[in-house]
Design a protein around this motif. Structure first.
Motif, PDB file in Angstrom:
ATOM      1  N   ARG A  30     -22.593 -15.052 -25.177  1.00 40.97           N
ATOM      2  CA  ARG A  30     -21.874 -14.788 -23.930  1.00 40.97           C
ATOM      3  C   ARG A  30     -20.497 -15.415 -24.025  1.00 40.97           C
ATOM      4  NH1 ARG A  30     -20.925 -17.154 -18.893  1.00 40.97           N
ATOM      5  NH2 ARG A  30     -21.772 -19.152 -19.540  1.00 40.97           N
ATOM      6  N   ASP A  31     -19.491 -14.646 -23.653  1.00 36.80           N
ATOM      7  CA  ASP A  31     -18.123 -15.163 -23.600  1.00 36.80           C
ATOM      8  C   ASP A  31     -18.017 -15.951 -22.302  1.00 36.80           C
ATOM      9  OD1 ASP A  31     -15.385 -15.603 -23.276  1.00 36.80           O
ATOM     10  OD2 ASP A  31     -14.851 -13.677 -24.145  1.00 36.80           O
ATOM     11  N   THR A  32     -17.769 -17.248 -22.401  1.00 36.91           N
ATOM     12  CA  THR A  32     -17.721 -18.101 -21.209  1.00 36.91           C
ATOM     13  C   THR A  32     -16.445 -17.918 -20.409  1.00 36.91           C
ATOM     14  OG1 THR A  32     -16.743 -19.963 -22.401  1.00 36.91           O
ATOM     15  CG2 THR A  32     -19.167 -19.852 -22.299  1.00 36.91           C
ATOM     16  N   GLY A  33     -15.437 -17.293 -21.003  1.00 32.82           N
ATOM     17  CA  GLY A  33     -14.176 -17.098 -20.305  1.00 32.82           C
ATOM     18  C   GLY A  33     -13.369 -18.377 -20.164  1.00 32.82           C
ATOM     19  N   THR A  34     -13.749 -19.400 -20.924  1.00 34.58           N
ATOM     20  CA  THR A  34     -13.047 -20.682 -20.888  1.00 34.58           C
ATOM     21  C   THR A  34     -12.578 -21.049 -22.288  1.00 34.58           C
ATOM     22  OG1 THR A  34     -15.030 -21.995 -21.311  1.00 34.58           O
ATOM     23  CG2 THR A  34     -14.570 -21.456 -19.000  1.00 34.58           C
ATOM     24  N   ASP A  35     -11.954 -22.194 -22.392  1.00 30.65           N
ATOM     25  CA  ASP A  35     -11.482 -22.663 -23.693  1.00 30.65           C
ATOM     26  C   ASP A  35     -12.624 -22.985 -24.655  1.00 30.65           C
ATOM     27  OD1 ASP A  35      -8.907 -22.406 -22.827  1.00 30.65           O
ATOM     28  OD2 ASP A  35      -8.656 -24.519 -22.328  1.00 30.65           O
ATOM     29  N   THR A  36     -13.834 -23.170 -24.125  1.00 35.77           N
ATOM     30  CA  THR A  36     -14.970 -23.497 -24.992  1.00 35.77           C
ATOM     31  C   THR A  36     -15.465 -22.293 -25.765  1.00 35.77           C
ATOM     32  OG1 THR A  36     -16.531 -23.169 -23.175  1.00 35.77           O
ATOM     33  CG2 THR A  36     -15.741 -25.425 -23.552  1.00 35.77           C
ATOM     34  N   GLY A  37     -15.057 -21.088 -25.387  1.00 32.04           N
ATOM     35  CA  GLY A  37     -15.382 -19.908 -26.169  1.00 32.04           C
ATOM     36  C   GLY A  37     -16.678 -19.232 -25.821  1.00 32.04           C
ATOM     37  N   PHE A  38     -17.644 -19.317 -26.728  1.00 36.75           N
ATOM     38  CA  PHE A  38     -18.886 -18.570 -26.593  1.00 36.75           C
ATOM     39  C   PHE A  38     -20.074 -19.494 -26.393  1.00 36.75           C
ATOM     40  CE2 PHE A  38     -15.984 -16.071 -29.190  1.00 36.75           C
ATOM     41  CZ  PHE A  38     -15.959 -14.889 -28.474  1.00 36.75           C
ATOM     42  N   GLU A  39     -21.078 -18.961 -25.715  1.00 34.82           N
ATOM     43  CA  GLU A  39     -22.323 -19.692 -25.484  1.00 34.82           C
ATOM     44  C   GLU A  39     -23.448 -18.894 -26.129  1.00 34.82           C
ATOM     45  OE1 GLU A  39     -23.587 -21.399 -21.467  1.00 34.82           O
ATOM     46  OE2 GLU A  39     -24.651 -19.492 -21.582  1.00 34.82           O
ATOM     47  N   LEU A  40     -24.279 -19.567 -26.906  1.00 36.29           N
ATOM     48  CA  LEU A  40     -25.430 -18.923 -27.532  1.00 36.29           C
ATOM     49  C   LEU A  40     -26.699 -19.401 -26.861  1.00 36.29           C
ATOM     50  CD1 LEU A  40     -23.200 -18.795 -29.814  1.00 36.29           C
ATOM     51  CD2 LEU A  40     -25.118 -18.711 -31.394  1.00 36.29           C
ATOM     52  N   SER A  41     -27.622 -18.473 -26.636  1.00 33.59           N
ATOM     53  CA  SER A  41     -28.921 -18.823 -26.071  1.00 33.59           C
ATOM     54  C   SER A  41     -29.967 -17.887 -26.659  1.00 33.59           C
ATOM     55  CB  SER A  41     -28.901 -18.724 -24.541  1.00 33.59           C
ATOM     56  OG  SER A  41     -28.578 -17.406 -24.134  1.00 33.59           O
ATOM     57  N   VAL A  42     -31.212 -18.303 -26.611  1.00 37.77           N
ATOM     58  CA  VAL A  42     -32.316 -17.467 -27.063  1.00 37.77           C
ATOM     59  C   VAL A  42     -32.926 -16.823 -25.828  1.00 37.77           C
ATOM     60  CG1 VAL A  42     -34.564 -17.432 -28.205  1.00 37.77           C
ATOM     61  CG2 VAL A  42     -32.757 -18.935 -29.055  1.00 37.77           C
ATOM     62  N   THR A  43     -33.121 -15.520 -25.896  1.00 38.97           N
ATOM     63  CA  THR A  43     -33.650 -14.784 -24.754  1.00 38.97           C
ATOM     64  C   THR A  43     -34.610 -13.692 -25.230  1.00 38.97           C
ATOM     65  OG1 THR A  43     -33.009 -13.514 -22.783  1.00 38.97           O
ATOM     66  CG2 THR A  43     -31.657 -13.234 -24.740  1.00 38.97           C
ATOM     67  N   PRO A  44     -35.625 -13.372 -24.417  1.00 35.20           N
ATOM     68  CA  PRO A  44     -36.589 -12.364 -24.842  1.00 35.20           C
ATOM     69  C   PRO A  44     -36.043 -10.936 -24.848  1.00 35.20           C
ATOM     70  CG  PRO A  44     -37.178 -13.223 -22.674  1.00 35.20           C
ATOM     71  CD  PRO A  44     -36.014 -14.017 -23.169  1.00 35.20           C
ATOM     72  N   LEU A  62     -24.903  -9.143 -27.152  1.00 33.75           N
ATOM     73  CA  LEU A  62     -23.541  -9.533 -26.799  1.00 33.75           C
ATOM     74  C   LEU A  62     -23.219  -9.071 -25.386  1.00 33.75           C
ATOM     75  CD1 LEU A  62     -21.908  -8.194 -30.073  1.00 33.75           C
ATOM     76  CD2 LEU A  62     -22.348 -10.593 -29.551  1.00 33.75           C
ATOM     77  N   ASP A  63     -22.778  -9.999 -24.532  1.00 30.82           N
ATOM     78  CA  ASP A  63     -22.343  -9.541 -23.215  1.00 30.82           C
ATOM     79  C   ASP A  63     -21.082  -8.701 -23.401  1.00 30.82           C
ATOM     80  OD1 ASP A  63     -20.107 -11.276 -23.325  1.00 30.82           O
ATOM     81  OD2 ASP A  63     -20.679 -12.404 -21.549  1.00 30.82           O
ATOM     82  N   GLU A  64     -20.651  -8.015 -22.364  1.00 34.34           N
ATOM     83  CA  GLU A  64     -19.544  -7.066 -22.506  1.00 34.34           C
ATOM     84  C   GLU A  64     -18.268  -7.710 -23.048  1.00 34.34           C
ATOM     85  OE1 GLU A  64     -19.507  -3.654 -19.462  1.00 34.34           O
ATOM     86  OE2 GLU A  64     -20.455  -5.338 -18.392  1.00 34.34           O
ATOM     87  N   ARG A  65     -17.910  -8.877 -22.547  1.00 33.00           N
ATOM     88  CA  ARG A  65     -16.684  -9.532 -23.018  1.00 33.00           C
ATOM     89  C   ARG A  65     -16.827 -10.019 -24.450  1.00 33.00           C
ATOM     90  NH1 ARG A  65     -14.652 -13.168 -18.055  1.00 33.00           N
ATOM     91  NH2 ARG A  65     -15.496 -14.721 -19.449  1.00 33.00           N
ATOM     92  N   ALA A  66     -17.997 -10.537 -24.816  1.00 32.25           N
ATOM     93  CA  ALA A  66     -18.217 -10.985 -26.193  1.00 32.25           C
ATOM     94  C   ALA A  66     -18.181  -9.798 -27.151  1.00 32.25           C
ATOM     95  CB  ALA A  66     -19.535 -11.735 -26.317  1.00 32.25           C
ATOM     96  N   ALA A  67     -18.772  -8.676 -26.749  1.00 38.61           N
ATOM     97  CA  ALA A  67     -18.767  -7.483 -27.603  1.00 38.61           C
ATOM     98  C   ALA A  67     -17.337  -7.036 -27.885  1.00 38.61           C
ATOM     99  CB  ALA A  67     -19.565  -6.359 -26.949  1.00 38.61           C
ATOM    100  N   SER A  68     -16.493  -7.098 -26.878  1.00 36.95           N
ATOM    101  CA  SER A  68     -15.098  -6.708 -27.051  1.00 36.95           C
ATOM    102  C   SER A  68     -14.351  -7.717 -27.932  1.00 36.95           C
ATOM    103  CB  SER A  68     -14.424  -6.604 -25.683  1.00 36.95           C
ATOM    104  OG  SER A  68     -13.064  -6.309 -25.822  1.00 36.95           O
ATOM    105  N   ALA A  69     -14.538  -8.999 -27.662  1.00 41.54           N
ATOM    106  CA  ALA A  69     -13.830 -10.045 -28.407  1.00 41.54           C
ATOM    107  C   ALA A  69     -14.269 -10.124 -29.868  1.00 41.54           C
ATOM    108  CB  ALA A  69     -14.046 -11.403 -27.732  1.00 41.54           C
ATOM    109  N   LEU A  70     -15.523  -9.787 -30.144  1.00 42.37           N
ATOM    110  CA  LEU A  70     -16.069  -9.934 -31.492  1.00 42.37           C
ATOM    111  C   LEU A  70     -16.193  -8.610 -32.239  1.00 42.37           C
ATOM    112  CD1 LEU A  70     -18.864 -12.537 -30.649  1.00 42.37           C
ATOM    113  CD2 LEU A  70     -16.558 -12.964 -31.536  1.00 42.37           C
ATOM    114  N   ASP A  71     -15.528  -7.592 -31.744  1.00 46.71           N
ATOM    115  CA  ASP A  71     -15.654  -6.243 -32.285  1.00 46.71           C
ATOM    116  C   ASP A  71     -15.378  -6.151 -33.785  1.00 46.71           C
ATOM    117  OD1 ASP A  71     -16.060  -3.381 -31.937  1.00 46.71           O
ATOM    118  OD2 ASP A  71     -13.905  -3.208 -32.304  1.00 46.71           O
ATOM    119  N   ASP A  72     -14.431  -6.925 -34.297  1.00 44.75           N
ATOM    120  CA  ASP A  72     -14.064  -6.839 -35.710  1.00 44.75           C
ATOM    121  C   ASP A  72     -14.505  -8.070 -36.500  1.00 44.75           C
ATOM    122  OD1 ASP A  72     -12.352  -8.657 -34.547  1.00 44.75           O
ATOM    123  OD2 ASP A  72     -10.564  -7.955 -35.603  1.00 44.75           O
ATOM    124  N   ARG A  73     -15.546  -8.741 -36.019  1.00 41.97           N
ATOM    125  CA  ARG A  73     -15.979 -10.000 -36.636  1.00 41.97           C
ATOM    126  C   ARG A  73     -17.307  -9.859 -37.367  1.00 41.97           C
ATOM    127  NH1 ARG A  73     -12.699 -14.456 -36.200  1.00 41.97           N
ATOM    128  NH2 ARG A  73     -11.236 -14.137 -34.521  1.00 41.97           N
TER     129      ARG A  73
END
Length: 93
Positions: A30-44, A62-73
């Motif tokens: 998840r893109d936190t939208g802050t300077d800390t960047g991304f948050e990872l969690s385990v989910t079913p 990937l949440d929508e913002r993370a998918a966009s930010a990480l598109d070429d990664r």
């Protein structure tokens, strides 16, 4: 779209296997939208608008913002002997 190395896929599978409630789940980024960047969690399961990336049975949501930010990664990982995992993002070639 984000891709995963084999090492990252193995790391995701190992992490998810440690969480009984998420047996067939994945790692959510998840893109936190802050300077800390991304948050990872385990989910079913992914959230309704998540993008799902699958490599060798390992699932990353990937949440929508993370998918966009990480598109070429590329998601890579380093596995330590003690079970610790360190993820890194690189640029797709």
């Amino acid at each position: 779209m984000l891709t995963m190395t084999q090492t990252a896929a193995e790391a995701v599978k190992q992490i998810v296997a440690r969480v009984p409630q998420a047996e067939d789940g994945g790692v959510r980024i998840r893109d936190t939208g802050t300077d800390t960047g991304f948050e990872l969690s385990v989910t079913p399961d992914p959230q309704p608008h998540d993008t799902v990336v699958v490599t060798d049975g390992a699932r990353v949501f990937l949440d929508e913002r993370a998918a966009s930010a990480l598109d070429d990664r590329v998601l890579d990982a380093e596995l330590a002997a003690d079970g610790a995992v360190r993820f890194a993002l690189g640029t797709q070639s």
